[in-house]
Design an enzyme around this catalytic site. Structure first.
Site, PDB file in Angstrom:
ATOM      1  NE  ARG A  46      24.157  -2.131  16.178  1.00 19.04           N
ATOM      2  CZ  ARG A  46      23.965  -3.441  16.234  1.00 19.04           C
ATOM      3  NH1 ARG A  46      23.867  -4.059  17.407  1.00 19.04           N
ATOM      4  NH2 ARG A  46      23.870  -4.161  15.119  1.00 19.04           N
ATOM      5  CE  LYS A 136      36.858   7.656  15.225  1.00 22.86           C
ATOM      6  NZ  LYS A 136      36.075   7.432  16.454  1.00 22.86           N
ATOM      7  CD  GLU A 178      39.882   9.320  17.889  1.00 19.17           C
ATOM      8  OE1 GLU A 178      39.182   8.940  16.933  1.00 19.17           O
ATOM      9  OE2 GLU A 178      39.493   9.285  19.068  1.00 19.17           O
ATOM     10  CE  LYS A 220      37.491  11.979  18.119  1.00 16.74           C
ATOM     11  NZ  LYS A 220      36.158  11.607  17.690  1.00 16.74           N
ATOM     12  CB  SER A 262      35.035  13.311  25.663  1.00 15.46           C
ATOM     13  OG  SER A 262      34.286  12.195  25.275  1.00 15.46           O
ATOM     14  N   GLY A 264      36.506   9.562  28.086  1.00 17.46           N
ATOM     15  CA  GLY A 264      36.089   9.068  29.392  1.00 17.46           C
ATOM     16  C   GLY A 264      36.034  10.144  30.455  1.00 17.46           C
TER      17      GLY A 264
END
Ligand code: 13P
Length: 341
Positions: A46, A136, A178, A220, A262, A264
């Site tokens: 990662r 976020k 978001e 968002k 986005s 997916g």
């Protein structure tokens, strides 16, 4: 809270036709994406992947801010430079995901509530000291057969978003708010429109009640889309129209920018739809319409990388390309031909 600093940071994140790169996948989500392409699911992999992303030459031409996870914000490049310093040195603003993920919501079968408010003030102070300038928090709303989302779920998530946003601003950190309506299911675009409008009205009502300064935040949201399994899939222009109409009804003009997730969509469709909004409809928009994509920027690069050192350059080229396509989409200058260069 220094209001002017918040306003300046929020503006900076959406100026120059740049957008945000979400690279804040939780460890389980990152591992799941690694597993799909056969990459070992370790902390070092990662780290290596995130180093590949942040050292992509020219990324700062299209990316204004990068959202990190708690693990990533503490990591270093192989040579020892902290990621936050490496990012800041390129002029990209570091951000941090601060929600603790979603849980099944009690009493609301099939619905989710986002957790992470306990101790959030202290965590934000720590992240601020580490160099994060924005944050976020993601709330998840499911559409199913007209039965959900419930008012209870929408209101609880909207209130958590607003409390998070107020805590961010108190700590001098710009909140990215978001509320994501998931694409899963066979609902129509019209149903997504209805739910998105209701959710956004509720979120802005709660932001008002919690005294969040709209000029010092970003929204968002999802685009207004038919469910992935819906038989009728609208055209790029129909999606762009529906999304802009919905946002115009629900998002106050004081908000400086809207940075889409986005969710997916394919990388190309996400760019094309953002492009359509910024092309023909731009004169109607009071806010910057930008991007904060994870999968729609990263996925091609991840598939090329496959965990191999020898693939790093090609993966970085793919990442650079997607970021550039989305910057072009902010100007209404993206076209399918860009995908062939
Ligand atoms: P996607 O662009 O892959 O939807 O991710 C954006 C994000 O940050 C989800 O919280």
């Amino acid at each position: 809270m220094n209001a002017q600093e918040l306003i300046d940071t929020a503006k900076k994140l959406v100026t120059g036709d740049k957008g945000l790169l979400a690279m804040d996948e939780s460890n389980p989500t990152c591992n799941k994406r690694f597993a799909k392409v056969g990459i070992p699911q370790t902390e070092e992999m990662r780290r290596a992947y995130r180093e590949l992303i942040i050292t992509t030459p020219g990324l700062n031409e299209s990316i204004s801010g990068a959202i990190l996870s708690d693990e990533t914000i503490r990591q270093h490049k192989k040579g020892g430079t902290p990621f936050v310093k490496a990012i800041t040195d390129t002029g990209i603003i570091p951000g941090i995901k601060v929600d603790a993920g979603t849980k099944d919501m009690a009493g609301h079968p099939g619905e989710k509530i986002t957790e992470g408010l306990d101790g959030l003030g202290e965590r934000l102070t720590e992240y601020g000291q580490m160099g994060a300038r924005f944050a976020k928090w993601r709330a998840v709303i499911v559409i199913d057969d007209g039965l959900v989302p419930s008012r209870g779920c929408i209101e609880a998530n909207a209130q958590a978003l607003a409390r998070y946003a107020a805590l961010c601003q108190e700590a001098g950190i710009v909140p990215v708010v978001e509320p994501e309506i998931l694409m899963d299911g066979d609902h129509t675009l019209e149903r997504c429109f209805q739910v998105t409008e209701e959710v956004l009205h509720t979120v802005f009502d709660q932001l008002y009640r919690q005294r969040v300064m709209l000029e010092g935040m970003l929204l968002k949201p999802n685009m207004v889309l038919p469910g992935l399994a819906c038989l009728k899939q609208e055209t790029v222009n129909e999606v762009a129209d529906a999304t802009v109409i919905c946002l115009l009804r629900a998002v106050p003009a004081a908000v400086p920018g809207i940075t889409f997730l986005s969710g997916g969509q394919s990388a190309e469709l996400a760019s094309a739809r953002l492009n359509a909004m910024n092309g023909g409809l731009k004169s109607r928009l009071p806010w910057a319409l930008s991007f904060s994509f994870a999968r729609a920027i990263q996925q091609p690069a991840l598939e090329i990388w496959q965990g191999e050192e020898s693939h790093v350059l090609a993966a970085q080229q793919a990442l650079y390309h997607r970021a550039k396509c989305n910057r072009a989409a902010r100007r209404g200058e993206y076209s399918a031909a860009m995908e062939k260069t």
